[in-house]
Structures are given as C-alpha cells and as structure tokens.
Write an enzyme that holds these catalytic residues in place. Structure first.
Site, PDB file in Angstrom:
ATOM      1  N   PHE A 182      29.983  -3.658 -22.980  1.00  0.00           N
ATOM      2  CA  PHE A 182      31.071  -2.756 -24.424  1.00  0.00           C
ATOM      3  C   PHE A 182      30.779  -3.565 -25.274  1.00  0.00           C
ATOM      4  O   PHE A 182      30.796  -2.937 -26.272  1.00  0.00           O
ATOM      5  CB  PHE A 182      32.569  -2.871 -23.284  1.00  0.00           C
ATOM      6  CG  PHE A 182      32.365  -2.708 -22.056  1.00  0.00           C
ATOM      7  CD1 PHE A 182      31.749  -1.721 -21.462  1.00  0.00           C
ATOM      8  CD2 PHE A 182      32.975  -3.130 -20.303  1.00  0.00           C
ATOM      9  CE1 PHE A 182      31.760  -0.408 -20.293  1.00  0.00           C
ATOM     10  CE2 PHE A 182      33.204  -2.126 -19.007  1.00  0.00           C
ATOM     11  CZ  PHE A 182      32.119  -0.959 -19.294  1.00  0.00           C
ATOM     12  N   ASP A 183      30.416  -4.089 -25.767  1.00  0.00           N
ATOM     13  CA  ASP A 183      29.834  -5.035 -27.268  1.00  0.00           C
ATOM     14  C   ASP A 183      29.204  -4.163 -28.052  1.00  0.00           C
ATOM     15  O   ASP A 183      29.255  -3.476 -29.186  1.00  0.00           O
ATOM     16  CB  ASP A 183      29.394  -6.463 -26.949  1.00  0.00           C
ATOM     17  CG  ASP A 183      30.881  -7.320 -27.365  1.00  0.00           C
ATOM     18  OD1 ASP A 183      32.147  -7.311 -27.180  1.00  0.00           O
ATOM     19  OD2 ASP A 183      30.609  -8.843 -26.811  1.00  0.00           O
ATOM     20  N   ILE A 184      28.093  -3.926 -27.364  1.00  0.00           N
ATOM     21  CA  ILE A 184      27.145  -2.560 -27.691  1.00  0.00           C
ATOM     22  C   ILE A 184      27.828  -1.810 -27.816  1.00  0.00           C
ATOM     23  O   ILE A 184      27.421  -1.112 -28.783  1.00  0.00           O
ATOM     24  CB  ILE A 184      25.654  -2.847 -26.137  1.00  0.00           C
ATOM     25  CG1 ILE A 184      25.453  -4.083 -26.861  1.00  0.00           C
ATOM     26  CG2 ILE A 184      24.837  -1.624 -27.342  1.00  0.00           C
ATOM     27  CD1 ILE A 184      24.423  -4.312 -27.856  1.00  0.00           C
TER      28      ILE A 184
END
Length: 418
Positions: A182-184
């Site tokens: 989810f960061d990416i």
C-alpha cells in the site's frame, strides 16, 4: 573549484534533467517509502527533485541490513535523481529556506502527520498564499479528517483494511504481504494525482491540494475483493493461493516443484487438459464451464496434479507455454530479474559513476520519445546543501518567469565547475 562570482554556470550535462517533466521543480518533504517512491518516478521523468531531510536523515538510511557499502539498500532503491539538503524546521534560518523552496516549487510533496507542517508555515494554505499555482500533495495513513492522528504505517493499514484477512491459508493465521504494497500503491496514486493537478494548472493556472491516504488506496486497490463486500454483501476470506472465482489459477505441484497454471476461460482450459494429456476431462460436465470448474475444484485439482506430476517444472513450462497456456515457475526475486534479462527488458541500470555507482531497477515505464533518465545516484545526507542554500538565498524571479530559476542551474551557481 569555486568561482569568484555568483553568475550561474552552465548546467551539468550529466545531471541536467530531460524528459517529459523537465522544467518542473519538486520540493520533496517526504520520507520512508510512499513519498520517496513517488518523487523518484517524477525525477526519472525529468523533474528536478530537491529532497529535504531533517538533521537525523530519512529513517530508511538506517534500515539495514541489507546494505551496500554501509548504505541501506532500502534507501538506495527509492532515492535516485534527487538533490539533497538538510533543513531543521525548528531553526529560523532553515525554516525560511524551506519556505522559499516551497514558494519556488511547482510541486510540494509531504507525508507528515496531517497538520504537522502548519506550525512551520509549510502547510498547503501557507504555501499557496505565496505560491497559488503550487500542486501540493499530502500523503497520510488514514486521511486528514477522523484518522488524522493515526500513524500511517503500511503494516497497520494491511491489517485494518482487510488485506491480511485475505492473505494466507484458509485454516492458518493472517499474513502481511511480502511487500509494503500500500505504500507503493499510494506512491503511484500520488504521481497520478500530481500529474492530473499539473494538467489542470496548465489549463487554468490554478494549483490545488492533492490528498492521498493509505487506507483509501488499500480499499481501491483490493478492487474485486472490496466489490465483493460493497456490491455483493459478502465478506471475502483468505484462500491461500487460490482464486475465489477461477480454477485453475494457482500454483500446482509438478515432479520437482510448483508451477503456476492459469486457465481463465473455457478455451484456455481445453488447451490445458489437451497439453496435459487428459482430453477426457473435456467430456466431464462438471468441468465444462468456468463456473463448474470453480464449484468442483476439489474434484478437478487432484486430476491436474496427477498429470503435472509426470514431468518437471521446466518441462511443463516449455510445453504449456508452447501450447499458449499462461504459466510460470514459482521463483525467488533473483529468478524474476534473470527472467526479465532473458526477455530483453534490461531490468538493471547503473546510476552514478565510480565509487558512487549503484545498480538499480529500471523505471517501469517506457516511452518512444522521452525515455526515463538516470542522472543522479541516491544522494548522501546533505550532499548538495551548499549550492542549494546559496541558490535559495539569492533573489528569485517572480512566479511564472523562467531564466535561471530551475534548481538544476541554481544548484551550480555557487559551485562552478572544475
């Protein structure tokens, strides 16, 4: 090395930005993963990125092992094509320089806790007052409303969004994704939002505030699983490597390992069982349709496993691929890189020269006319501080003027060339 006057020297041919975003100045007040991943993409596409770090530096500098020559490979993987300056926002002089950078920037990107930059005059409202055309992108874990106080770690969002409930064996514990997915994804969503806002600015002259958060990205990114709940009224649960709507669509054991096999429609299933030497399965009404194979997967699976057990993964990969069936061995990352090399994708590029040369993964986008550029290796902490401080301390033209206003030129104003 340093000229006596401060007349801007010519741009360094090695590091002068080119590409579709050349001429844009990005003030990068982000750290860790989502923001730096986004600004690396913008830098690859030609934007001039100024990475601003606190005196202690980006946390990921110290996230090791693994490392390369004492530097965290985590940090190295997401920070190329950036110039670096250390600014302590609690220091009056440094805060003024940070505000000036934001005033000159086309894009400001930050991932402080919502509202955390207001006390430094670096929040959107403060920056937009002196730079109304700025595109200001804020990344948070749970948005700037009710979730503003919640810390935005990818792992927390994987747990709270429901992703971990979808990952792992049905009878086992929930698992995190092996990647901070989810960061990416939030980094990618940020790039999309920034580019769309820049397009709007080109048409109207108006900047705006772009907000992206990990939870919203997670719910959107889980796509069909989210839709299962909001449109179908059902709560999906983990199924190991199985697909909820398709079979076969998972790794299956061959003689010496696992091979992932996909038959997403009736035509593909016909090709699969023919290649496996089990054409009689086509006459079985239980397996004639996608729905039937999904419902009767417990009966079909051992039949496919028995057939696959007669040859190795490599042998089946060759045979099934030749038959037009989507398949592939389950590999480690080194195998994925080697596959990309065999396919001519040239996945590894080298950024920097000599002792600063760093092997990195290529930008995933390919253009026919404006290919991504790899100008600068991941910077040392405060590497470009002297020239950037000199540039920010000089009078700058009003917004909208050009001349020598880009950081690529301004960064060399005090430094000159050998």
């Amino acid at each position: 090395m340093v000229d006596d006057d401060t007349t801007p020297a010519g741009p360094d041919p090695v590091s002068t930005p080119t590409g579709p975003l050349a001429g844009l100045l990005i003030a990068d007040f982000s750290r860790v993963l989502a923001g730096p991943f986004a600004t690396q993409i913008l830098g690859d596409l030609g934007a001039e990125v100024i990475k601003v770090e606190a005196p202690v530096g980006d946390e990921t500098r110290g996230w090791r092992p693994p490392e390369r020559d004492g530097t965290s490979t985590y940090y190295l993987g997401i920070n190329r094509n950036k110039r670096d300056i250390v600014l302590d926002f609690r220091d009056d002089d440094d805060r003024v320089l940070a505000q000036e950078l934001a005033r000159r920037a086309d894009v400001v990107i930050e991932n402080f806790k919502p509202g955390g930059l207001a006390k430094f005059g670096l929040d959107y409202d403060s920056v937009a007052e002196s730079n109304p055309s700025v595109v200001y992108a804020s990344i948070s874990g749970f948005g700037s409303a009710g979730g503003a106080s919640l810390p935005g770690y990818d792992l927390i969002v994987q747990a709270m969004s429901g992703l971990m409930s979808l990952t792992g064996d049905p009878d086992g514990p929930a698992y995190r994704s092996g990647v901070s997915v989810f960061d990416i994804m939030t980094g990618l969503q940020s790039v999309i939002g920034i580019l769309a806002a820049l397009r709007h600015r080109d048409a109207t002259g108006d900047g705006q505030h772009v907000e992206v958060n990990l939870l919203s990205t997670a719910l959107a990114g889980m796509a069909n699983h989210s839709s299962t709940y909001v449109a179908g009224g059902e709560v999906p649960m983990r199924m190991g490597n199985a697909h909820p709507s398709l079979f076969p669509y998972e790794p299956l054991p061959a003689a010496d390992g696992e091979i992932l096999v996909v038959a997403a429609n009736d035509r593909q299933f016909q090709a699969l069982v023919t290649a496996l030497g089990r054409p009689e399965l086509l006459d079985d009404e239980r397996f004639a349709t996608t729905d039937g194979r999904n419902v009767n997967r417990a009966e079909l699976r051992p039949m496919l496993v028995e057939a696959l057990g007669t040859a190795t993964v490599d042998e089946w990969f060759e045979r099934l691929t030749e038959a037009g069936i989507a398949c592939g061995p389950v590999q480690t990352i080194d195998g994925g890189v080697k596959l990309a090399e065999r396919l001519g994708l040239e996945p590894i590029i080298t950024v920097g020269e000599g002792e600063r040369a760093v092997p990195m993964i290529r930008n995933a986008i390919s253009f026919s006319k404006t290919q991504p550029q790899y100008r600068l290796p991941p910077p040392l902490l405060g590497e470009h501080a002297d020239e950037l401080r000199a540039w920010l301390s000089e009078p700058a033209p009003a917004r909208g003027q050009t001349s020598e206003t880009t950081a690529a030129r301004g960064a060399h104003a005090a430094k000159g060339h050998a």
